[in-house]
Design an enzyme around this catalytic site. Structure first.
Site, PDB file in Angstrom:
ATOM      1  N   ASP A 330       0.853  -1.189   0.000  1.00 55.56           N
ATOM      2  CA  ASP A 330       0.000   0.000   0.000  1.00 55.56           C
ATOM      3  C   ASP A 330       0.883   1.231   0.000  1.00 55.56           C
ATOM      4  OD1 ASP A 330      -2.443  -1.200   0.186  1.00 55.56           O
ATOM      5  OD2 ASP A 330      -2.432  -1.251   2.375  1.00 55.56           O
ATOM      6  N   ASP A 625      -5.076  -3.564   4.552  1.00 54.66           N
ATOM      7  CA  ASP A 625      -5.627  -3.168   5.844  1.00 54.66           C
ATOM      8  C   ASP A 625      -7.150  -3.283   5.909  1.00 54.66           C
ATOM      9  OD1 ASP A 625      -6.122  -1.111   4.121  1.00 54.66           O
ATOM     10  OD2 ASP A 625      -4.779   0.307   5.090  1.00 54.66           O
ATOM     11  N   ASP A 629      -9.496  -6.268   1.416  1.00 52.14           N
ATOM     12  CA  ASP A 629      -8.154  -6.764   1.111  1.00 52.14           C
ATOM     13  C   ASP A 629      -7.995  -8.237   1.493  1.00 52.14           C
ATOM     14  OD1 ASP A 629      -7.384  -4.307   0.182  1.00 52.14           O
ATOM     15  OD2 ASP A 629      -6.575  -3.647   2.101  1.00 52.14           O
TER      16      ASP A 629
END
Ligand code: ADP
Ligand code: MG
Length: 894
Positions: A330, A625, A629
């Site tokens: 990310d 997170d 996901d």
């Protein structure tokens, strides 16, 4: 709480339930909660019941190599060799106990780590929302649930907004069910009780509020906890490979033993002697310490990673980390600091530098001359916002999404009183932000009129806008192209651009209308890359690990930040979620391998990316997170969840949790994973030649028709003492400095490479030659059989000590990691010397092991042999570089 009554919670109205629990929609007081906590105990499931201790001990004997030892003991028993049989059985027992204790410790440590990722919940105490640890919940507490939460206890819901909960943990049904607050008939089964949220289930969407009706063992999951299957948490690809290796070894050893036995017997040797020789061969060739060493090394690795803020939830991850070839990370919060500051506002065709950043509320209310359009842009940022600048009137840190905190600060810089504004404009409705739908909308009451404010990605908002608010605050024609140009320019500077709009008619449904919004402007914020992440990306590159950035942000922003981080270079391609959607499987695979920056990616697309990379042969670590996901985290070779900012759902799906959300921690974990694997290789490299040599010594003796230079008992003595006191200390070796200068270990590659296998043979042969040679030589000088055998045993032990120095580093000299860096190394050698002295000179040991002190002159030769062995291996390492893969090869290989 009696179960009969607890069972009926879903059939009672929320008010009834609250009354029965002496609670209210405002929750409990802190004092009341503390008192209840004493009464009910912590909200924790009773420890999972795995196999009992006896069963675990019994499993220690359930290994092929142990079977041979047991059979050998039985043969010794039949032959009336009481001492031999006793020691063999003793060794089997001690070995099992060591394995039992070590594995128990490793399992406990792993479980403790899993628990250490504490989950916090939002609970109403004293009428205020506070964060508290899930273990502190008590019946009567009022808990708020949001998407991504794990339900912390059994709850009777009294508020549910689009609330969806996946109850697979309880019902096995993986599709999330919609929740509401209406009572359910008392006989409704678990899956039908829509007004209840059960502990251990996962909130996949929406929000809700409920009162805790049961905690800990009283919850539904608590009652079935003993039914939950206990996965064999200690099995990893490597331990399975080891088990396979043991089976091969078993047949090999049996074959050799039978061969030796038959040859000797045909030559007319005594049957009993030949049986004992077969026993000695089996006992010598079995690496007894191996299973325990693997577990201990992995457990030490897990503990090391925990100290570096990476919590391993599944043991195999430790190994897989060492093979990782691609890390998909990310952007926000992992590669960047997640400290946002609004730098530029763009409104009505003009751009405003917004450089000042005052976290304190400014003294003067309303800055003179703030244009009306700009004012409305800032107002939208305050009202379409869930963060708060200060926890309460008494001051305190800002809380909430950093993006939203930045908007509050920006308004504050503009002189707006955010708190007063929110007080004057109560919220009437909302569409919450969701990564799969990158905008958020609120309906608020402004001067008795409903007004809708929207904020989000420009791509989502701009097509829905028909007009814009000018600098003077009046609507005017919108030039979408000009807005795009402005937004792209801001993004190209690495700024995160948020667009704002006002709803046309003040109504708000579940989705934004397709058109009719009025564009308010842009707020562009900076989120600096973490300096540690820049270094970590460079370290990964040197280690042959490609770093890819996957973000929901704008393509230009993503590329700019990726360049600052060293993930992408000038002119590198960026793929957006929309680009990806148009690719077929093959094109996607090629693109996923080639491109390093993916922008505007929806969480669902992360799964496709993981699969594409895996299809291309990569070993993928993926961070995440959010709730969405989870599938990608599960599919990745290593799913990595964020401990601080991540949802419970993500943590549940992940193999590893970063407690500080930092990319640099992930890089450190890769390094630690490689270090752990190195240490395993070191142990195996050290132990195999000994076993190889011991087996050969016996085989040669039988084939040549000479007396055994070492008895089975003595071989057992060598194996057990050296494995624990010498070999095991290698598990504590620090990580070598060059681990991140090599390419990743190909998954499925043999544990030892060709160069290392050759070293095993070399060392084994040297040990055989030295032990046999000195044994025969001193026999020739007239030494007794006991003396000569004691010399042979000491040659083995001294040779293993010397070779241990070679094994401290895979490629460098033994001083590589620091001569004193591993105190266990020196302690182990000291203890080994002491034990060996007892073996040689203590009469009691002499009687048990049939040993006798050799003539003093022999010691010189024993020492010289050991020294020569270490020198030979040192030379071999110099010549070959120590292994098939050389440091620095990473850069060439990838
Ligand atoms: P990242 O992948 O970098 O974590 P996010 O998923 O947080 O990015 O954000 C992706 C996009 O979603 C942002 O560029 C922005 O347009 C939008 N966005 C982020 N946070 C919010 C929010 N709180 N409200 C509305 N939109 C948001
Ligand atoms: Mg994000």
């Amino acid at each position: 709480m009696a179960p009969e009554r607890a069972a009926a919670w879903h059939a009672r109205s929320p008010q009834d339930v609250l009354d029965a629990l002496r609670s209210s929609p405002h929750g409990l007081t802190t004092a009341d909660a503390a008192e209840r906590l004493r009464r009910h105990g912590p909200n924790r499931l009773p420890g999972r019941r795995g196999p009992g201790p006896w069963q675990r001990l019994a499993q220690q004997f359930h290994q092929p190599l142990i079977y041979i030892l047991l059979a050998s003991g039985a043969i010794a028993l039949l032959l009336g060799e009481w001492a031999d049989a006793g020691v063999i059985f003793g060794v089997v027992l001690v070995n099992a106990l060591i394995g039992f204790v070590q594995e128990g410790k490793a399992a406990d440590a792993l479980a403790a780590l899993a628990r250490s990722v504490a989950s916090t919940v939002t609970v109403l105490r004293d009428g205020r929302m506070v964060a508290c640890e899930a273990v502190e919940l008590v019946p009567g507490d009022v808990v708020r649930l949001g998407a991504g939460d794990k339900v912390p206890a059994d709850l009777r819901l009294f508020d549910a907004r689009s609330l969806q909960i996946a109850e697979a943990a309880l019902t096995g049904e993986s599709v999330a069910v919609a929740k509401d607050t209406a009572t359910v008939p008392a006989d409704g089964v678990l899956a039908e009780r829509a007004c209840m949220a059960y502990a251990g289930t996962l909130v996949t969407a929406g929000q809700g509020c409920g009162v805790v009706v049961a905690t800990g063992a009283d919850t539904e999951v608590g009652r079935i906890a003993h039914l939950l299957d206990v996965t064999d948490a200690l099995a990893t690809p490597l331990t399975r490979a080891m088990a396979g290796f043991s089976r091969v070894l078993l047949w090999l050893i049996l074959g050799l033993a039978v061969f030796g036995f038959v040859v000797g017997w045909m030559r007319g040797e005594a049957l009993a002697d030949m049986l004992m020789a077969a026993v000695a061969l089996a006992v010598g060739a079995i690496p007894e310490g191996l299973p325990a060493a693997v577990t201990v090394t992995l457990a030490i690795g897990v503990a090391r990673m925990a100290r570096r803020k990476a919590i391993v939830r599944r043991l195999p991850a430790v190994e897989t980390l060492g093979s990782t070839t691609v890390i998909c990370s990310d952007k926000t919060g992992t590669l960047t600091e997640n400290r946002m500051t609004v730098k530029v506002l763009w409104q009505g065709g003009r751009s405003f530098e917004w450089a000042e950043n005052t976290p304190e509320p400014s003294a003067e209310p309303g800055r003179a001359g703030l244009p009306a359009g700009l004012n409305e842009l800032l107002v939208a940022g305050v009202l379409c916002n869930d963060a708060r600048l200060q926890a309460d009137a008494a001051g305190g840190p800002a809380s909430g999404d950093p993006t939203e905190v930045a908007l509050l600060v920006a308004a504050d810089v503009g002189g707006l009183d955010g708190a007063a504004l929110r007080g004057a404009c109560p919220r009437l409705g909302e569409i919450p932000f969701d990564a799969a739908r990158p905008y958020m909308a609120v309906k608020v009451c402004v001067a008795d009129h409903p007004v809708v404010f929207v904020k989000g990605g420009l791509e989502a908002l701009l097509p829905r806008c028909a007009a814009q608010i000018g600098v003077d605050g009046c609507p005017e024609a919108l030039d979408p192209a000009a807005v795009e140009v402005a937004a792209t320019a801001l993004a190209a500077d690495g700024l995160r651009v948020l667009a704002f709009a006002r709803g046309g008619d003040g109504t708000l449904g579940a989705e934004l209308p397709a058109q009719g919004l009025v564009f308010l402007g842009l707020q562009a914020m900076q989120d600096p890359p973490r300096p540690a992440a820049i270094r970590a990306v460079a370290a990964c590159r040197a280690a042959g690990v490609t770093v890819k950035m996957i973000t929901g942000d704008h393509a230009a922003t993503a590329l700019a930040v990726a360049r600052q981080l060293g993930i992408a270079a000038d002119g590198d391609a960026v793929l957006t979620g929309r680009d990806l959607a148009g690719l077929d499987a093959l094109a996607l695979q090629a693109a996923a391998m080639r491109v390093n920056v993916f922008a505007r990616v929806e969480p669902a697309q992360k799964l496709r990316l993981v699969q594409a990379l895996q299809a291309g042969g990569e070993v993928v670590a993926m961070t995440g997170d959010g709730v969405n996901d989870a599938p990608a985290l599960k599919a990745a070779d290593i799913g990595v969840a964020m401990g601080a900012g991540g949802t419970e759902v993500a943590k549940e799906a992940a193999a590893m949790v970063l407690t500080d959300d930092n990319f640099a921690t992930l890089e450190a974990a890769v390094e630690a994973g490689r270090g752990v694997f190195d240490n395993l290789v070191k142990f195996i490299l050290w132990t195999l030649p000994t076993n190889f040599a011991e087996g050969l010594v016996i085989l040669f003796a039988v084939l040549a028709g000479t007396t055994l230079p070492i008895t089975p008992l003595q071989i057992l003595w060598i194996n057990m003492t050296t494995a624990v006191l010498l070999g095991m200390t290698l598990a504590f070796e620090p990580i070598e400095p060059d681990v991140m200068g090599r390419p990743p270990r190909p998954p499925g590659a043999p544990v030892l490479d060709a160069v290392q296998m050759r070293r095993v043979v070399l060392v084994g042969a040297l040990l055989v030659a030295a032990a046999f040679g000195l044994f025969l030589r001193w026999r020739g000088f007239g030494a007794s059989l006991e003396e000569a055998r004691t010399i042979a045993v000491n040659v083995f032990v001294a040779g293993e000590v010397a070779y241990l120095f070679n094994c401290r580093s895979l490629r460098g000299g033994f001083w590589r990691g620091g001569v004193l860096a591993n105190p266990w190394f020196w302690l182990g050698i000291g203890a080994m010397v002491a034990l060996q002295a007892a073996f040689t000179w203590w009469p009691a040991m002499n009687r048990l092991f049939a040993s006798a002190p050799p003539p003093p002159a022999a010691w010189l030769e024993i020492g010289a042999a050991a020294w020569a062995l270490a020198l030979a291996v040192g030379l071999e390492k110099r010549l070959t570089g120590g292994s098939a893969s050389r440091p620095g090869a990473a850069r060439i290989a990838r």
